[in-house]
Design a protein around this motif. Sequence first.
Motif: not given
Length: 332
Positions: A81-109
Amino acid sequence: MATNLRSTTFNSCPSSTEADDEGVQGTCDDASICKRFAVSVGYWDDPYLQHLVRLSKERKAPEINRGYFARVHGISELIKAFLRKTECHCQILNLGAGMDTTFWILKDQDLLPDKYFEVDFPLIVTRKVHSIRSRPPLLKPILELHSDDTLQGDGHMLDSKRYALIGADLRDLATLEEKLKKCNMNTQLPTLLVTECVLVYMTPEQSANLIKWAANSFETAMFISYEQVNMDDRFGQIMVENLRRRQCDLAGVEPCKSLESQKERFLSNGWETASAVNMMELYSRLPRAEVSRIESLEFLDELELLEQLMCHYCLCWATRGGSELGLTEITC
């Protein structure tokens, strides 16, 4: 009422004090292992997690898998929802990310922000950097977006045009900010910050400082926090005791008394709006077709335990600025 709490709950374990760091880092794989198992059963699709996390031989309880499904779904919906509101002209800070894979999932999408940052303890980052560099399915998507053949960084850091992985202590805000800026964090961009079971392992003062730093650093921002709630009752105390036996002390449990106290921690530290929902309520809002699908994967004979667990975790999101983008309209 069911009062027995299984030793595994759907949380991760970042730390609150230096004395706890070693023990906490030894248990911070819990969330990733639980996610990996849920993915293997079919709760959601994540082709990248297998390259970062081993598959446990131990089956995870159905209520744990459903809890992780709700967690992943809720956070994902807020991020998108945040990415769509900003039309992806933004940045994301995942703090305490561990082994999270969101970056790769978002690239696929095709939903990547201008840059995606991950931060965690240097020891955890070292492991993740090694996995990324040694596994083509993780490395290739980063290089495809990068202008050079080689990536910047060392064992404790990796930096590219669209993705950065940084080893840092979230309690040391001066060093954290310095490292983020070295990787080209842009304070003028709309910024989304994400923490999953991170703030609760910091003292209330330390987490307040982090929340305040985020509010002061970015004029237009959103903060998503997933962690415990309703921790004053007996069930909550059992959760605290279970984690303490595993050298995971909930130093920041005070703001986790209620949804109101969760929201107040943001409103009193520079954020303009705050919303919160417990995970049982979020689960009830999920698309019925998706609920039917996941509930058909495994039989659950302790619905009461699922409800108790879900009512003791929540999603809280806060916004600052961004009214022209519609950030205040975001919900899940």
